[in-house]
Scaffold this motif. Structure first.
Motif, PDB file in Angstrom:
ATOM      1  N   HIS A  35      13.283   6.321  -0.185  1.00  0.00           N
ATOM      2  CA  HIS A  35      12.073   5.682   0.340  1.00  0.00           C
ATOM      3  C   HIS A  35      10.853   6.038  -0.502  1.00  0.00           C
ATOM      4  CE1 HIS A  35       8.854   4.440   2.953  1.00  0.00           C
ATOM      5  NE2 HIS A  35       8.461   5.697   3.115  1.00  0.00           N
ATOM      6  N   LEU A  36      10.715   7.299  -0.840  1.00  0.00           N
ATOM      7  CA  LEU A  36       9.543   7.725  -1.605  1.00  0.00           C
ATOM      8  C   LEU A  36       9.584   7.194  -3.029  1.00  0.00           C
ATOM      9  CD1 LEU A  36       9.095  11.396  -0.358  1.00  0.00           C
ATOM     10  CD2 LEU A  36       7.974   9.319   0.442  1.00  0.00           C
ATOM     11  N   HIS A  37      10.758   7.107  -3.613  1.00  0.00           N
ATOM     12  CA  HIS A  37      10.883   6.534  -4.959  1.00  0.00           C
ATOM     13  C   HIS A  37      10.418   5.084  -4.964  1.00  0.00           C
ATOM     14  CE1 HIS A  37      12.521   5.643  -8.914  1.00  0.00           C
ATOM     15  NE2 HIS A  37      13.146   4.610  -8.385  1.00  0.00           N
ATOM     16  N   ARG A  38      10.877   4.320  -3.990  1.00  0.00           N
ATOM     17  CA  ARG A  38      10.494   2.904  -3.921  1.00  0.00           C
ATOM     18  C   ARG A  38       9.019   2.740  -3.580  1.00  0.00           C
ATOM     19  NH1 ARG A  38      15.944   0.860  -0.681  1.00  0.00           N
ATOM     20  NH2 ARG A  38      17.328   0.915  -2.501  1.00  0.00           N
ATOM     21  N   ALA A  39       8.514   3.601  -2.701  1.00  0.00           N
ATOM     22  CA  ALA A  39       7.095   3.537  -2.335  1.00  0.00           C
ATOM     23  C   ALA A  39       6.217   3.824  -3.549  1.00  0.00           C
ATOM     24  CB  ALA A  39       6.800   4.533  -1.220  1.00  0.00           C
ATOM     25  N   LEU A  40       6.606   4.813  -4.348  1.00  0.00           N
ATOM     26  CA  LEU A  40       5.831   5.140  -5.541  1.00  0.00           C
ATOM     27  C   LEU A  40       5.834   3.988  -6.532  1.00  0.00           C
ATOM     28  CD1 LEU A  40       4.245   7.075  -7.338  1.00  0.00           C
ATOM     29  CD2 LEU A  40       6.432   8.041  -8.102  1.00  0.00           C
ATOM     30  N   GLU A  41       6.985   3.414  -6.775  1.00  0.00           N
ATOM     31  CA  GLU A  41       7.063   2.278  -7.702  1.00  0.00           C
ATOM     32  C   GLU A  41       6.154   1.148  -7.252  1.00  0.00           C
ATOM     33  OE1 GLU A  41      11.208   1.196  -7.950  1.00  0.00           O
ATOM     34  OE2 GLU A  41      11.414   2.276  -9.864  1.00  0.00           O
ATOM     35  N   HIS A  42       6.178   0.864  -5.953  1.00  0.00           N
ATOM     36  CA  HIS A  42       5.380  -0.242  -5.432  1.00  0.00           C
ATOM     37  C   HIS A  42       3.892   0.062  -5.522  1.00  0.00           C
ATOM     38  CE1 HIS A  42       4.575  -3.826  -3.099  1.00  0.00           C
ATOM     39  NE2 HIS A  42       3.729  -3.122  -2.386  1.00  0.00           N
ATOM     40  N   LEU A  43       3.501   1.269  -5.186  1.00  0.00           N
ATOM     41  CA  LEU A  43       2.085   1.633  -5.238  1.00  0.00           C
ATOM     42  C   LEU A  43       1.545   1.605  -6.657  1.00  0.00           C
ATOM     43  CD1 LEU A  43       1.969   4.521  -2.633  1.00  0.00           C
ATOM     44  CD2 LEU A  43       0.625   2.414  -2.542  1.00  0.00           C
ATOM     45  N   LEU A  44       2.333   2.072  -7.608  1.00  0.00           N
ATOM     46  CA  LEU A  44       1.882   2.047  -9.005  1.00  0.00           C
ATOM     47  C   LEU A  44       1.711   0.615  -9.490  1.00  0.00           C
ATOM     48  CD1 LEU A  44       4.023   4.927 -10.553  1.00  0.00           C
ATOM     49  CD2 LEU A  44       1.568   4.948 -10.047  1.00  0.00           C
ATOM     50  N   ALA A  45       2.639  -0.253  -9.087  1.00  0.00           N
ATOM     51  CA  ALA A  45       2.526  -1.665  -9.470  1.00  0.00           C
ATOM     52  C   ALA A  45       1.303  -2.302  -8.830  1.00  0.00           C
ATOM     53  CB  ALA A  45       3.791  -2.411  -9.063  1.00  0.00           C
ATOM     54  N   ALA A  46       1.053  -1.980  -7.551  1.00  0.00           N
ATOM     55  CA  ALA A  46      -0.100  -2.545  -6.849  1.00  0.00           C
ATOM     56  C   ALA A  46      -1.402  -2.029  -7.439  1.00  0.00           C
ATOM     57  CB  ALA A  46      -0.023  -2.202  -5.366  1.00  0.00           C
ATOM     58  N   HIS A  47      -1.397  -0.757  -7.840  1.00  0.00           N
ATOM     59  CA  HIS A  47      -2.615  -0.137  -8.354  1.00  0.00           C
ATOM     60  C   HIS A  47      -3.021  -0.708  -9.709  1.00  0.00           C
ATOM     61  CE1 HIS A  47      -5.687   2.924  -8.778  1.00  0.00           C
ATOM     62  NE2 HIS A  47      -5.250   3.171  -9.999  1.00  0.00           N
ATOM     63  N   THR A  48      -2.033  -1.054 -10.527  1.00  0.00           N
ATOM     64  CA  THR A  48      -2.330  -1.553 -11.868  1.00  0.00           C
ATOM     65  C   THR A  48      -2.459  -3.069 -11.926  1.00  0.00           C
ATOM     66  OG1 THR A  48       0.041  -1.562 -12.388  1.00  0.00           O
ATOM     67  CG2 THR A  48      -1.209   0.403 -12.987  1.00  0.00           C
ATOM     68  N   ALA A  49      -2.146  -3.760 -10.813  1.00  0.00           N
ATOM     69  CA  ALA A  49      -2.271  -5.213 -10.789  1.00  0.00           C
ATOM     70  C   ALA A  49      -3.733  -5.630 -10.835  1.00  0.00           C
ATOM     71  CB  ALA A  49      -1.607  -5.775  -9.530  1.00  0.00           C
ATOM     72  N   PRO A  50      -4.026  -6.838 -11.361  1.00  0.00           N
ATOM     73  CA  PRO A  50      -5.421  -7.301 -11.436  1.00  0.00           C
ATOM     74  C   PRO A  50      -6.124  -7.343 -10.089  1.00  0.00           C
ATOM     75  CG  PRO A  50      -3.994  -8.683 -12.755  1.00  0.00           C
ATOM     76  CD  PRO A  50      -3.098  -7.774 -11.976  1.00  0.00           C
ATOM     77  N   THR A  51      -5.361  -7.505  -9.005  1.00  0.00           N
ATOM     78  CA  THR A  51      -5.956  -7.620  -7.677  1.00  0.00           C
ATOM     79  C   THR A  51      -5.962  -6.309  -6.922  1.00  0.00           C
ATOM     80  OG1 THR A  51      -3.810  -8.297  -6.800  1.00  0.00           O
ATOM     81  CG2 THR A  51      -5.343 -10.039  -7.429  1.00  0.00           C
ATOM     82  N   ALA A  52      -5.660  -5.201  -7.627  1.00  0.00           N
ATOM     83  CA  ALA A  52      -5.641  -3.899  -6.956  1.00  0.00           C
ATOM     84  C   ALA A  52      -6.979  -3.631  -6.292  1.00  0.00           C
ATOM     85  CB  ALA A  52      -5.331  -2.790  -7.961  1.00  0.00           C
ATOM     86  N   MET A  53      -6.940  -2.892  -5.181  1.00  0.00           N
ATOM     87  CA  MET A  53      -8.143  -2.666  -4.384  1.00  0.00           C
ATOM     88  C   MET A  53      -9.144  -1.777  -5.087  1.00  0.00           C
ATOM     89  SD  MET A  53      -6.515  -2.190  -0.607  1.00  0.00           S
ATOM     90  CE  MET A  53      -8.086  -1.991   0.190  1.00  0.00           C
ATOM     91  N   THR A  54      -8.693  -0.971  -6.043  1.00  0.00           N
ATOM     92  CA  THR A  54      -9.613  -0.097  -6.736  1.00  0.00           C
ATOM     93  C   THR A  54      -9.583  -0.372  -8.213  1.00  0.00           C
ATOM     94  OG1 THR A  54     -10.165   2.181  -7.267  1.00  0.00           O
ATOM     95  CG2 THR A  54      -7.859   1.735  -6.857  1.00  0.00           C
TER      96      THR A  54
END
Length: 226
Positions: free
Chosen positions: A198-217
């Motif tokens: 679960h944590l491996h998949r969560a990390l992968e997803h968060l890193l992808a979301a964070h680096t995406a153009p639409t990331a919240m930060t």
């Protein structure tokens, strides 16, 4: 409730929920007026937020909401894996199966929960929080629990990066369901392994979301809270 506690809880909640995004300047005058407290309790609240790592001094700008970087996320997950995998293992060995059987039934119903009129997913995140609480109670180790609770302040904040991805939330719910079933069955190694996946998949997803153009930060801004 003391004024400093009220200010701390309000600001902490706003930072975690991204109502005050990274880079937001927290000026004493503006915040004391907005929150309806004097500057002394506000300073106490800001000092606590600084100790939490949610606020920091930035040259030329004063106190600002700290950024969430890729390095931050990776570092948090390094600690999270060690703590949560051990917590799941101990919960399976020491927990009350009836508690986790009840949570299992709720996680089975998550797909319907995610379809409810709750765009902020409060009900879903409340269920995850109750699972955390049940594991904390089961491990019967106050040192481990304190470390986990300190970590979760930051985990809840970065979790919001993926809050609108319903597909990932469904996947995460299935992963939680596997963890819950393993704990209820008393299978400590499966509980730890399921937590690792679960944590491996969560990390992968968060890193992808964070680096995406639409990331919240997207790094520090000149926005000032008002």
């Amino acid at each position: 409730m003391r004024a400093s506690d009220k200010a701390y809880r309000t600001l902490r909640s706003e930072i975690i929920d991204w109502q005050l995004p990274p880079g937001t300047v927290l000026g004493e005058v503006d915040q004391s007026t907005r929150l309806g407290v004097s500057r002394t309790p506000l300073r106490e609240a800001l000092a606590r937020l600084t100790a939490d790592g949610l606020v920091a001094t930035q040259a030329g700008r004063g106190l600002v909401v700290t950024d969430v970087s890729t390095d931050n996320i990776r570092e948090l997950f390094e600690v999270r894996r060690a703590l949560e995998e051990q917590a799941a293992r101990l919960a399976a060995e020491r927990g009350d199966p009836a508690v986790f059987d009840a949570l299992e039934r709720e996680f089975v119903a998550v797909p319907a929960l995610l379809e409810s009129e709750d765009p902020a997913r409060h009900d879903y995140y409340d269920l995850v929080a109750r699972l955390d609480d049940a594991i904390d109670d089961a491990v019967a180790n106050p040192y481990l629990v304190t470390a986990l609770r300190n970590l979760r302040t930051h985990l809840v904040r970065i979790r919001r990066l993926a809050r609108d991805d319903k597909d990932r939330l469904r996947e995460a719910a299935r992963e939680h369901l596997t963890i819950v079933r393993a704990i209820a069955a008393g299978d400590s190694e499966l509980a730890a392994h399921a937590t690792h996946i679960h944590l491996h998949r969560a990390l992968e997803h968060l890193l992808a979301a964070h680096t995406a153009p639409t990331a919240m930060t997207t790094g520090p801004t000149e926005r000032t809270a008002s």
